[in-house]
Write a protein that holds these residues in place. Structure first.
Motif, PDB file in Angstrom:
ATOM      1  N   ALA A  40       3.977 -81.692  -3.967  1.00  0.00           N
ATOM      2  CA  ALA A  40       2.874 -81.387  -2.714  1.00  0.00           C
ATOM      3  C   ALA A  40       4.025 -80.286  -2.036  1.00  0.00           C
ATOM      4  O   ALA A  40       4.750 -81.359  -1.482  1.00  0.00           O
ATOM      5  CB  ALA A  40       2.008 -82.857  -2.721  1.00  0.00           C
ATOM      6  N   LYS A  50       4.526 -85.049   5.243  1.00  0.00           N
ATOM      7  CA  LYS A  50       3.609 -84.680   4.311  1.00  0.00           C
ATOM      8  C   LYS A  50       2.770 -84.887   3.475  1.00  0.00           C
ATOM      9  O   LYS A  50       2.085 -85.649   3.982  1.00  0.00           O
ATOM     10  CB  LYS A  50       5.044 -85.426   3.152  1.00  0.00           C
ATOM     11  CG  LYS A  50       6.598 -85.713   3.218  1.00  0.00           C
ATOM     12  CD  LYS A  50       7.294 -87.098   2.636  1.00  0.00           C
ATOM     13  CE  LYS A  50       7.257 -86.474   0.776  1.00  0.00           C
ATOM     14  NZ  LYS A  50       7.804 -86.749   0.038  1.00  0.00           N
ATOM     15  N   THR A  52       1.256 -85.725   0.797  1.00  0.00           N
ATOM     16  CA  THR A  52       1.251 -87.207   0.080  1.00  0.00           C
ATOM     17  C   THR A  52       1.466 -87.973   1.155  1.00  0.00           C
ATOM     18  O   THR A  52      -0.161 -88.762   1.133  1.00  0.00           O
ATOM     19  CB  THR A  52       1.841 -87.806  -0.753  1.00  0.00           C
ATOM     20  OG1 THR A  52       2.589 -85.775  -1.262  1.00  0.00           O
ATOM     21  CG2 THR A  52       2.304 -88.601  -2.211  1.00  0.00           C
ATOM     22  N   PHE A 171       3.264 -85.772 -10.358  1.00  0.00           N
ATOM     23  CA  PHE A 171       2.973 -87.336 -10.030  1.00  0.00           C
ATOM     24  C   PHE A 171       2.360 -88.180 -10.582  1.00  0.00           C
ATOM     25  O   PHE A 171       1.820 -88.731 -10.344  1.00  0.00           O
ATOM     26  CB  PHE A 171       2.296 -86.626  -8.651  1.00  0.00           C
ATOM     27  CG  PHE A 171       2.677 -87.705  -7.507  1.00  0.00           C
ATOM     28  CD1 PHE A 171       3.587 -88.608  -7.637  1.00  0.00           C
ATOM     29  CD2 PHE A 171       2.015 -88.354  -5.752  1.00  0.00           C
ATOM     30  CE1 PHE A 171       3.444 -90.333  -6.978  1.00  0.00           C
ATOM     31  CE2 PHE A 171       1.328 -88.521  -5.944  1.00  0.00           C
ATOM     32  CZ  PHE A 171       2.408 -90.207  -5.745  1.00  0.00           C
ATOM     33  N   ARG A 185       5.822 -93.217  -5.829  1.00  0.00           N
ATOM     34  CA  ARG A 185       6.965 -91.990  -5.137  1.00  0.00           C
ATOM     35  C   ARG A 185       7.474 -91.644  -5.556  1.00  0.00           C
ATOM     36  O   ARG A 185       8.242 -92.093  -5.807  1.00  0.00           O
ATOM     37  CB  ARG A 185       7.152 -93.048  -3.609  1.00  0.00           C
ATOM     38  CG  ARG A 185       5.883 -93.485  -2.867  1.00  0.00           C
ATOM     39  CD  ARG A 185       4.522 -92.344  -2.369  1.00  0.00           C
ATOM     40  NE  ARG A 185       4.876 -91.078  -1.728  1.00  0.00           N
ATOM     41  CZ  ARG A 185       4.368 -91.120  -0.285  1.00  0.00           C
ATOM     42  NH1 ARG A 185       4.088 -91.819   0.259  1.00  0.00           N
ATOM     43  NH2 ARG A 185       5.090 -90.049  -0.092  1.00  0.00           N
ATOM     44  N   GLY A 187       7.141 -89.183  -8.093  1.00  0.00           N
ATOM     45  CA  GLY A 187       7.377 -88.961  -9.136  1.00  0.00           C
ATOM     46  C   GLY A 187       7.156 -88.328  -9.900  1.00  0.00           C
ATOM     47  O   GLY A 187       7.064 -87.862 -11.216  1.00  0.00           O
ATOM     48  N   SER A 188       6.571 -87.130  -9.894  1.00  0.00           N
ATOM     49  CA  SER A 188       6.969 -85.224  -9.488  1.00  0.00           C
ATOM     50  C   SER A 188       8.005 -85.465 -10.456  1.00  0.00           C
ATOM     51  O   SER A 188       7.815 -84.454 -11.619  1.00  0.00           O
ATOM     52  CB  SER A 188       7.098 -84.689  -8.705  1.00  0.00           C
ATOM     53  OG  SER A 188       5.948 -84.760  -8.726  1.00  0.00           O
ATOM     54  N   ASP A 189      10.216 -86.089 -10.387  1.00  0.00           N
ATOM     55  CA  ASP A 189      11.116 -85.562 -11.454  1.00  0.00           C
ATOM     56  C   ASP A 189      10.325 -86.596 -12.943  1.00  0.00           C
ATOM     57  O   ASP A 189      10.249 -85.972 -13.044  1.00  0.00           O
ATOM     58  CB  ASP A 189      11.580 -86.402 -10.742  1.00  0.00           C
ATOM     59  CG  ASP A 189      11.789 -85.795  -9.540  1.00  0.00           C
ATOM     60  OD1 ASP A 189      12.819 -85.080  -9.272  1.00  0.00           O
ATOM     61  OD2 ASP A 189      13.129 -87.128  -8.438  1.00  0.00           O
TER      62      ASP A 189
HETATM   63  N1  ASP Z   1       4.061 -86.116  -3.582  1.00  0.00           N
HETATM   64  C1  ASP Z   1       4.230 -87.350  -4.312  1.00  0.00           C
HETATM   65  C2  ASP Z   1       5.703 -87.996  -2.619  1.00  0.00           C
HETATM   66  O1  ASP Z   1       5.348 -87.509  -2.041  1.00  0.00           O
HETATM   67  C3  ASP Z   1       5.696 -87.148  -5.599  1.00  0.00           C
HETATM   68  C4  ASP Z   1       6.392 -86.322  -5.373  1.00  0.00           C
HETATM   69  O2  ASP Z   1       6.920 -86.188  -4.338  1.00  0.00           O
HETATM   70  O3  ASP Z   1       7.569 -86.150  -6.488  1.00  0.00           O
HETATM   71  O4  ASP Z   1       6.129 -89.004  -3.406  1.00  0.00           O
END
Ligand code: ASP
Length: 440
Positions: A40, A50, A52, A171, A185, A187-189
């Motif tokens: 995001a 952010k 999120t 994510f 958090r 988690g997009s990785d």
């Molecule tokens: N947007 C989510 C976070 O801020 C996931 C990510 O960025 O990986 O934790």
């Protein structure tokens, strides 16, 4: 020649239209970059919020019966700004209003948070002219909320089998009943790693706002050297000790599938970044150490008991006490009639007296239990240690020259790391002493 590269871009890499343009340029440099996993929108400047975090707060406000609309307007503005600045065709307002209605309808906290990557994925797919693949259809959690790796592999590889260039938002995924669930958090990785495994990528590129890993924390060591390459095993040790750039759980899918990960900087696209590889087999030069990281705030519970060595099962009983209280132990250095258990002071705090009393019961009159707080643990990690003798000697003499008292030593037989325990007050000095000994 590389055929398939999965790219994941973090929040700061996608914070506004200017960053979106950088991402497209990066993709155009290498045609094999055919899959993109976005986060995001992150912070555009230091005090920025952010998306999120804003979405979590929208959910909380609504949950408490308060008006979340002005908070949601901030979210909406982030997306409408990007869509306007890039002259996108997508009707992002329609999607935003669906999300607003979903929050008002009391949709789950995870669903609300996941919309950050979902909406960003829609924008990115439109900008690139790529297909959008909803992660809720490709990433599956089981009824207990754990990632269902097998099902995910089956679903994602099916969805992406045709090789069409795709954007897959990071994510989140969903349970079998369609209920959306997020990872923890950052988690997009993990999403990126799962996509890399599903398409059997040549490389998983993780684009962020730093040029890979540094050998030590720059708040402690001035200008630490960059790590050019590191193995997954070394990274596991370092990130366990707090080196954070890449989500810990993201390592497993790619490592298992034998796919290297490359940490890259969106703002310096030609910088090679850090390469995380399986076992770095063809290296001409392997530095003795790869990195030094540590943590403050440990407590050592030291248990003395006469003839402990002969009492089979004693160690298990001590650890059982911790298990019963839900405390994870970090290290267990042992002597002949004594064993030490190192735990994080924070996790011990809520049940400290109880734990000590129960361990005391185990030793009764034939021993003692003592507790030392304020210990730091520092891990010096390096695959190069296996090949060079005298590493430990150098490390300890560097510490002794700096007049640091070593309270605990632990080296696994894997020879991948040496752990030392020191007083919290010596934490920074220890890291600096070791760094300067090996790196200069
Ligand atoms: N947007 C989510 C976070 O801020 C996931 C990510 O960025 O990986 O934790």
């Amino acid at each position: 020649m590389l055929e398939k590269i999965v790219t994941k871009f973090g929040g700061s890499s996608l914070a506004n239209a200017h960053q979106f343009k950088k991402v497209r340029n990066i993709l155009e440099l290498e045609p094999a970059r055919r899959y993109l996993v976005p986060s995001a929108p992150g912070k555009r400047f230091k005090e920025d919020e952010k998306v999120t975090d804003l979405l979590y707060s929208c959910w909380t406000l609504n949950h408490n019966g308060e008006d979340f609309n002005s908070q949601f307007d901030k979210v909406a503005a982030r997306y409408t700004d990007i869509a306007r600045d890039l002259s996108l065709k997508i009707d992002i307002n329609a999607h935003l209003e669906e999300v607003r209605a979903g929050i008002a309808a009391g949709n789950s906290r995870d669903w609300c948070a996941s919309r950050g990557e979902y909406l960003n994925g829609l924008l990115m797919a439109d900008y690139l002219g790529w297909r959008f693949v909803d992660s809720a259809k490709g990433i599956r959690f089981d009824e207990n909320g754990n990632l269902d790796e097998e099902k995910t592999q089956e679903l994602l590889s099916g969805l992406l089998a045709d090789g069409v260039s795709s954007v897959i938002p990071g994510f989140f995924g969903a349970r079998a009943d369609g209920e959306v669930q997020t990872f923890s958090r950052g988690g997009s990785d993990i999403t990126g790693a799962l996509v890399a495994r599903a398409v059997n990528a040549d490389v998983y590129e993780n684009w962020t706002d730093v040029s890979g890993f540094l050998m030590a924390d720059p708040r402690i060591v001035d200008n630490p050297a960059e790590i050019g390459s590191i193995t997954y095993k070394e990274l596991r040790e370092l990130s366990y000790m707090g080196a954070s750039v890449f989500h810990e759980e993201a390592m497993f899918p790619v490592h298992k599938a034998g796919i290297p990960t490359n940490i890259r900087n969106t703002n310096k696209p030609y910088h090679p970044g850090t390469f995380i590889c399986l076992n770095a087999p063809n290296e001409v030069y392997v530095p003795t150490i790869t990195g030094i990281f540590g943590h403050k705030g440990y407590t050592v519970i030291s248990v003395e008991k006469v003839m402990m060595n002969n009492e089979i099962g004693f160690g298990r009983r001590v650890l059982q006490v911790l298990e019963n209280h839900g405390i994870s132990f970090e290290h267990v250095p042992t002597g002949i009639d004594n064993m030490c258990v190192v735990v994080s002071s924070e996790s011990l705090a809520p049940c400290r007296e109880q734990v000590l009393a129960e361990i005391g019961e185990l030793v009764k009159d034939s021993g003692s239990v003592t507790v030392h707080d304020g210990m730091s643990i520092i891990a010096t990690v390096g695959r190069g240690m296996v090949h060079s003798c005298g590493t430990a000697a150098r490390l300890f003499s560097a510490m002794s020259k700096a007049r640091i008292n070593v309270r605990m030593i632990d080296q696994g037989s894997g020879e991948l790391s040496i752990l030392v325990g020191v007083d919290d007050k010596d934490y920074e000095a220890t890291i600096r002493a070791i760094y300067h000994e090996f790196v200069g």
